[in-house]
Scaffold this motif. Structure first.
Motif, PDB file in Angstrom:
ATOM      1  N   GLN A  79      10.691  32.298 -25.986  1.00 49.53           N
ATOM      2  CA  GLN A  79      12.120  32.482 -26.243  1.00 49.53           C
ATOM      3  C   GLN A  79      12.532  31.867 -27.578  1.00 49.53           C
ATOM      4  OE1 GLN A  79      15.197  30.261 -23.992  1.00 49.53           O
ATOM      5  NE2 GLN A  79      15.871  32.262 -23.248  1.00 49.53           N
ATOM      6  N   ASP A  80      11.946  30.687 -27.891  1.00 45.50           N
ATOM      7  CA  ASP A  80      12.160  30.032 -29.186  1.00 45.50           C
ATOM      8  C   ASP A  80      13.639  29.773 -29.475  1.00 45.50           C
ATOM      9  OD1 ASP A  80      11.156  28.853 -31.486  1.00 45.50           O
ATOM     10  OD2 ASP A  80      11.321  30.692 -32.666  1.00 45.50           O
ATOM     11  N   THR A  81      14.373  29.366 -28.463  1.00 45.75           N
ATOM     12  CA  THR A  81      15.800  29.074 -28.610  1.00 45.75           C
ATOM     13  C   THR A  81      16.104  27.618 -28.277  1.00 45.75           C
ATOM     14  OG1 THR A  81      16.373  31.346 -28.011  1.00 45.75           O
ATOM     15  CG2 THR A  81      18.126  29.702 -27.832  1.00 45.75           C
ATOM     16  N   HIS A  82      15.514  27.127 -27.195  1.00 43.33           N
ATOM     17  CA  HIS A  82      15.741  25.758 -26.741  1.00 43.33           C
ATOM     18  C   HIS A  82      14.535  24.884 -27.078  1.00 43.33           C
ATOM     19  CE1 HIS A  82      19.321  26.736 -24.322  1.00 43.33           C
ATOM     20  NE2 HIS A  82      18.698  27.885 -24.095  1.00 43.33           N
ATOM     21  N   GLY A  83      14.782  23.591 -27.175  1.00 46.77           N
ATOM     22  CA  GLY A  83      13.720  22.597 -27.271  1.00 46.77           C
ATOM     23  C   GLY A  83      13.966  21.525 -26.225  1.00 46.77           C
ATOM     24  N   VAL A 136       3.417  21.355 -27.478  1.00 46.76           N
ATOM     25  CA  VAL A 136       3.810  19.987 -27.116  1.00 46.76           C
ATOM     26  C   VAL A 136       3.519  19.052 -28.285  1.00 46.76           C
ATOM     27  CG1 VAL A 136       3.448  18.073 -25.518  1.00 46.76           C
ATOM     28  CG2 VAL A 136       3.345  20.415 -24.672  1.00 46.76           C
ATOM     29  N   ARG A 137       4.463  18.184 -28.600  1.00 46.66           N
ATOM     30  CA  ARG A 137       4.267  17.176 -29.635  1.00 46.66           C
ATOM     31  C   ARG A 137       4.540  15.805 -29.031  1.00 46.66           C
ATOM     32  NH1 ARG A 137       8.025  18.405 -34.540  1.00 46.66           N
ATOM     33  NH2 ARG A 137       6.669  16.854 -35.528  1.00 46.66           N
ATOM     34  N   VAL A 138       3.614  14.878 -29.239  1.00 49.15           N
ATOM     35  CA  VAL A 138       3.778  13.514 -28.740  1.00 49.15           C
ATOM     36  C   VAL A 138       3.903  12.578 -29.930  1.00 49.15           C
ATOM     37  CG1 VAL A 138       2.786  11.654 -27.356  1.00 49.15           C
ATOM     38  CG2 VAL A 138       2.406  14.039 -26.674  1.00 49.15           C
ATOM     39  N   PRO A 142      11.319  17.546 -31.629  1.00 48.77           N
ATOM     40  CA  PRO A 142      10.610  18.825 -31.454  1.00 48.77           C
ATOM     41  C   PRO A 142      11.377  19.969 -32.107  1.00 48.77           C
ATOM     42  CG  PRO A 142      11.777  18.240 -29.447  1.00 48.77           C
ATOM     43  CD  PRO A 142      11.901  17.058 -30.365  1.00 48.77           C
ATOM     44  N   ARG A 143      10.659  21.040 -32.384  1.00 51.49           N
ATOM     45  CA  ARG A 143      11.286  22.268 -32.860  1.00 51.49           C
ATOM     46  C   ARG A 143      11.717  23.111 -31.652  1.00 51.49           C
ATOM     47  NH1 ARG A 143       6.794  21.756 -36.601  1.00 51.49           N
ATOM     48  NH2 ARG A 143       5.489  22.890 -35.126  1.00 51.49           N
TER      49      ARG A 143
END
Length: 351
Positions: free
Chosen positions: A65-69, A98-100, A124-125
């Motif tokens: 979807q690339d709308t929410h993070g 996922v980014r930590v 996050p993006r």
């Protein structure tokens, strides 16, 4: 997903949520050994597996979807289980989504900026789940327990005066509201460990050689401030659990149960976002149909035109084989007729 399953998850996480405006007394209000009536660890492992599968599904939708993070803020005292929680709960998701980010003692460069600067850089993006292993809440926990750290932050004298903590709570709440207004959901998780369980885990890190690297004498020095931290956590939870970014207090004495709880909280959050796969328009559908027909025409002999559809229906493979056999029989009959004509001609010649 079904409303019934979503409601069960919501009911499970409800006792863990800090209601906005509630005055928290951590040691009295939340039991680190609570386990919601789940008697056996084996049952908890099954629940965790289901939660991981659910998270993987929703994470794919979130990325598409690339709308929410989603930003997960993970706080705990030393030996609270943050690393293990991240490793187990996020085991099924796509690492690309996922980014930590972990936050240690701030560098000189970071101290030359406002206290939220280094955290904002790691957000996050859209389409991603970001995890802060320790977060901006260190600025009202460690810094509050050790106020000498305010001096290192090079603040003007007035900014270090009375009301500094109340002001930081407000600034954090405003920052999180800004993020949520822009489509980033914030999940704040505190792993609530008992003092005795922390002592046991410290001893295990000392007794087991493979775990020695995880232990630092500084951890024991911080343990001496246990009561101060309990008060700081209580004030933080009371002041910053908001309708747009609530806190969840996770019973952490049983690692397996803590992981079940965290997976349930994340699943509940993603269900609330309800990300969807993008739908394509009519022109794109027509292009896809043309490409599909061309690819089907390229199918090798004896193979289904669309292997994916064949696998889904269980019929395409058999149909493809049947077509292949039919072609083979047709060729055989053709060869037979030709041979027959040849023999007939020779026999006719003899006659």
């Amino acid at each position: 997903m079904g409303d019934e399953r979503a409601e069960r998850i919501a009911e499970f996480v409800r006792p863990l949520r800090v209601e906005p405006g509630r005055k928290v007394r951590l040691e009295q209000d939340f039991d680190p050994r609570y386990k919601a009536g789940i008697r056996r660890k084996r049952d908890g492992v099954e629940l965790l597996r289901s939660g991981v599968e659910l998270l993987a599904d929703y994470q794919r939708r979130l990325a598409a979807q690339d709308t929410h993070g989603v930003l997960v803020c993970l706080q705990a005292l030393d030996a609270g289980g943050k690393d293990g929680t991240i490793r187990h709960v996020m085991s099924g998701v796509n690492p690309q989504g996922v980014r930590v980010a972990g936050f240690k003692v701030p560098s000189d460069d970071e101290l030359d900026h406002d206290f939220l600067w280094r955290y904002h850089r790691e957000l996050p993006r859209r389409g991603e789940i970001g995890i802060f292993n320790r977060s901006h809440y260190e600025e009202v926990l460690v810094v509050r327990v050790h106020p000498e750290n305010l001096l290192r932050q090079k603040l003007p004298g007035a900014a270090r005066g009375p009301g500094v903590w109340k002001r930081r709570y407000r600034e954090i709440n405003d920052w999180e509201r800004y993020l949520t207004d822009n489509g980033f959901t914030i999940v704040k998780i505190f792993l609530n460990l008992s003092k005795e369980e922390q002592r046991t885990r410290f001893l295990k890190r000392i007794d087991v050689p493979e775990r020695n690297w995880k232990f630092s004498p500084a951890d024991v020095r911080e343990r001496a401030h246990w009561d101060d931290y309990q008060k700081a956590f209580s004030k933080m939870l009371s002041a910053t659990s908001t309708a747009w970014a609530p806190w969840y207090v996770i019973p952490a004495d049983r690692k397996w149960f803590a992981r079940v709880c965290v997976s349930a909280v994340l699943a509940h959050t993603l269900i609330g976002i309800d990300p969807r796969y993008p739908e394509v328009g009519g022109e794109t559908r027509r292009e896809l149909a043309e490409v599909k027909r061309e690819l089907e025409r390229q199918a090798p002999e004896g193979e289904p035109a669309d292997p994916f559809a064949a696998k889904e229906t269980g019929e395409g493979k058999a149909e493809g084989k049947a077509k292949g056999k039919a072609k083979g029989r047709g060729k055989g009959r053709g060869r037979g007729k030709a041979a027959g004509k040849g023999r007939g001609g020779k026999h006719g010649g003899r006659a």
